[in-house]
Design a protein around this motif. Structure first.
Motif, mmCIF file in Angstrom:
data_model
loop_
_atom_site.group_PDB
_atom_site.id
_atom_site.type_symbol
_atom_site.label_atom_id
_atom_site.label_comp_id
_atom_site.label_asym_id
_atom_site.label_seq_id
_atom_site.Cartn_x
_atom_site.Cartn_y
_atom_site.Cartn_z
ATOM 1 N N VAL A 202 0.822 -1.209 0.000
ATOM 2 C CA VAL A 202 0.000 0.000 0.000
ATOM 3 C C VAL A 202 0.864 1.271 0.000
ATOM 4 N N ALA A 203 2.008 1.215 0.681
ATOM 5 C CA ALA A 203 2.834 2.425 0.790
ATOM 6 C C ALA A 203 3.441 2.811 -0.562
ATOM 7 N N SER A 204 3.869 1.812 -1.341
ATOM 8 C CA SER A 204 4.523 2.143 -2.615
ATOM 9 C C SER A 204 3.574 2.028 -3.803
ATOM 10 N N GLY A 546 -8.036 -0.396 -11.869
ATOM 11 C CA GLY A 546 -8.819 0.606 -11.140
ATOM 12 C C GLY A 546 -8.993 0.212 -9.682
ATOM 13 N N ALA A 547 -9.204 -1.091 -9.440
ATOM 14 C CA ALA A 547 -9.368 -1.560 -8.058
ATOM 15 C C ALA A 547 -8.076 -1.322 -7.274
ATOM 16 N N ARG A 548 -6.927 -1.572 -7.921
ATOM 17 C CA ARG A 548 -5.653 -1.349 -7.234
ATOM 18 C C ARG A 548 -5.430 0.141 -6.958
ATOM 19 N N MET A 549 -5.851 0.978 -7.903
ATOM 20 C CA MET A 549 -5.710 2.426 -7.681
ATOM 21 C C MET A 549 -6.524 2.863 -6.468
ATOM 22 N N ALA A 550 -7.773 2.390 -6.426
ATOM 23 C CA ALA A 550 -8.642 2.779 -5.315
ATOM 24 C C ALA A 550 -8.112 2.217 -3.998
ATOM 25 N N LEU A 551 -7.409 1.088 -4.082
ATOM 26 C CA LEU A 551 -6.862 0.481 -2.863
ATOM 27 C C LEU A 551 -5.810 1.384 -2.229
ATOM 28 N N VAL A 552 -4.964 1.971 -3.040
ATOM 29 C CA VAL A 552 -3.830 2.718 -2.483
ATOM 30 C C VAL A 552 -4.053 4.225 -2.483
ATOM 31 N N SER A 553 -5.207 4.670 -2.947
ATOM 32 C CA SER A 553 -5.375 6.113 -3.044
ATOM 33 C C SER A 553 -6.762 6.578 -2.627
#
Ligand code: FES
Length: 596
Positions: A202-204, A546-553
């Motif tokens: 999540v951090a990177s 998109g799911a990964r983007m929403a996960l980290v942002s």
């Protein structure tokens, strides 16, 4: 390799197979209409033929003891042969997508905290100690600690010598571990057929591992409507559908953790997207109303839920965030696709298409968004196609006709056992280019065309030790319906915005099927508008991105909400002149339909 087991009284071979973990293809969900659950009774007594078998199976098949598994019940001990095309072969699942290129701003903060060891003079409770230390060292005034975190807090503090790493989400501590802990996230795209899961730092924002798997609900029907019907039968069926999904996700988490050496209790957050039906089934929301006009979702907004409330085994206090839906048949996966491709920020005219059993299309017209959903049906998954199969090893995926010779490419490079959606699209395009098919979709005389029992078919593969593979007139009609639904969706969106096809500056095609199709073939048969090939872009699983983007942002979650709110949904069935326009969209030609 054979499997031996007991069938319950009255159970069909299809149901019994499920019990024994042998998944037989059942595109219609066991209604006896798709004809894909063909099995051969090798020995033993079974019930009489059903009317569906008598009318839907060839005489040759019946003579060879082929039956429909969903219509066949053993009377005593039986031996059943399941041909490869009737097994739900592990399918090629598309998990790759665009890489994330932005600065993460995770929905939770990660902080290291030094606690004071308590003394007899100051026997401070562990929870107070943590809250006070967070305040002193980070200026965080925190009052809420998840119960699951509290249950493991005391040993965790002592095991890590009074220095811990915590994950804070809004004003709540959702995970505590040693200062070595690396808090992770899980992003999942639940498709009707396939699931893509990603383990993310999540951090990177880096994806550590990904996994594609079949949606286990598939044995209850391949399209959304059969799934809705089956899940609506009783509260138990709905619960069973949810359990199947969660079990599959927990197994996927195990596998992702196994690949990376990560711990499941270090996954502090999950983001899940899916079409509206999958989204509802995962949340145990009712789906019956999704199957009836006016197809209303029970929930449209984004939602945050404790993962444990749904049985997902991640960090004790971890949350699941589900992106918003747009309509009954335009779900959070479409929102995620639009987020993942970043098309909504375009000032031009862009078409974003996610092709599947249900195809969602969004037109971005200089910042204005409108979407449709087209029931393109399961033909692209090989359903209702005589020799159709999903994109598994042995499926013919690409075809070129050279003179009178067909060159075929199969998945895995092995002998062909059937034809998948991209192969079917190529065959039909090649037929059209070589005058074996006219613009109305009727098969014409050609050296590779033969007539079997009054039906024309185009022969694709003839091998001495295997059944011939051919594309029949009926198969072409199935594909024609699917492609017409998609083209009609495009027409409807353009007409509503007063645009012409040639105005489209870019066509972004997402999804596993869309990734493997030959664009020229799709244009040749009129599934996609005739535009220069360089305007098309195939992007893989953009919903997963998109799911990964929403996960980290956090920002991307807000953007997803805005995409859903700004999106104007057009109900295809209600457009004026539907029948006439559908007929126009059915024409197998690369001519423009709107303007020129
Ligand atoms: Fe048996 Fe469809 S015909 S599952």
């Amino acid at each position: 390799v054979g499997i031996r087991g007991k069938c319950l009284d009255g159970q069909s071979i299809l149901e019994c197979g499920r019990r024994l973990n042998v998944d037989i293809v059942s595109i219609c969900g066991g209604m006896g209409t798709c004809g894909k659950c063909r099995v051969r009774v090798v020995s033993g007594r079974v019930n009489e033929h059903s009317p569906e078998e008598d009318s839907g199976m060839s005489v040759q098949d019946l003579d060879q003891n082929y039956r429909l598994a969903c219509r066949t019940r053993p009377i005593d001990d039986v031996r059943i042969y399941i041909p490869p095309e009737s097994l739900t072969a592990p399918q090629r699942t598309q998990v790759e997508g665009l890489e994330l290129e932005f600065e993460p701003d995770p929905p939770f903060r990660i902080l290291d905290v030094q606690l004071r060891p308590p003394t007899l003079g100051n026997p401070e409770a562990d929870e107070m100690n943590l809250i006070a230390s967070l305040d002193e060292q980070h200026g965080v005034s925190m009052r809420k600690i998840d119960l699951g975190v509290l249950q493991m807090l005391s040993p965790a503090i002592r095991d890590s010598a009074w220095k811990v790493r915590v994950a804070l989400r809004d004003n709540e501590i959702v995970a505590v571990g040693s200062t070595e802990s690396r808090w992770l996230g899980l992003a999942v795209d639940i498709g009707t057929t396939k699931i893509a899961a990603y383990l993310v730092d999540v951090a990177s924002g880096r994806t550590l591992a990904s996994k594609g798997l079949m949606n286990p609900q598939i044995s209850y029907g391949e399209d959304v409507v059969s799934r809705i019907t089956a899940a609506s039968k009783s509260p138990e069926s709905a619960a069973n559908f949810q359990t199947m999904l969660v079990d599959a996700l927990n197994a996927a988490v195990d596998s992702l953790c196994g690949k990376t050496g990560a711990r499941r209790d270090h996954i502090a957050e999950a983001v899940i997207v899916g079409n509206t039906a999958m989204h509802h089934l995962f949340l145990k929301l009712p789906v019956k109303q999704l199957g009836m006009a006016p197809y209303v979702p029970a929930l449209r907004s984004a939602i945050d839920i404790k993962a444990r409330d749904l049985g997902l085994l991640i960090a004790p206090g971890g949350y699941i965030h589900l992106l918003p839906n747009i309509a009954g048949y335009v779900g959070a996966d479409h929102v995620a696709m639009l987020l993942g491709t970043d098309v909504t920020s375009s000032n031009g005219i862009v078409l974003a298409i996610d092709i599947g059993t249900n195809t969602e299309i969004c037109l971005i017209n200089r910042g204005r968004l409108s979407s449709v959903s087209c029931a393109s049906g399961p033909a692209f998954e090989g359903a209702h196609i005589k020799n159709g199969m999903r994109a598994a090893p042995g499926a013919i995926e690409h075809v070129i006709l050279k003179g009178q010779r067909l060159e075929i490419q199969t998945i895995g490079g092995i002998s062909p056992i059937g034809i998948c959606g991209s192969g079917l699209l190529d065959v039909v395009a090649q037929m059209r280019l070589n005058d074996a098919l006219d613009a109305s979709g009727k098969i014409q005389a050609h050296p590779l065309v033969r007539n079997i029992q009054g039906m024309n078919e185009f022969v694709v593969s003839v091998l001495p030790d295997r059944d011939d593979i051919s594309v029949t007139q009926k198969d072409i009609r199935e594909l024609q319906m699917a492609k017409a639904a998609i083209r009609l969706g495009i027409v409807a969106l353009l007409e509503a915005e007063d645009l012409c096809e040639e105005d489209i500056g870019e066509v972004v095609i997402a999804g596993a099927f869309g990734t493997f199709i030959d664009i020229e073939s799709a244009v040749t048969i009129g599934m996609l508008p005739p535009l220069p090939l360089e305007r098309f872009k195939q992007v893989g699983n953009a919903a997963g991105t998109g799911a990964r983007m929403a996960l980290v942002s956090h920002r991307r979650r807000i953007e997803a909400r805005q995409i859903a709110e700004r999106n104007h949904y057009i109900e295809l069935g209600s457009i004026p002149g539907f029948n006439r326009k559908f007929a126009g969209a059915s024409v197998m030609s690369d001519k423009p339909l709107v303007c020129r």
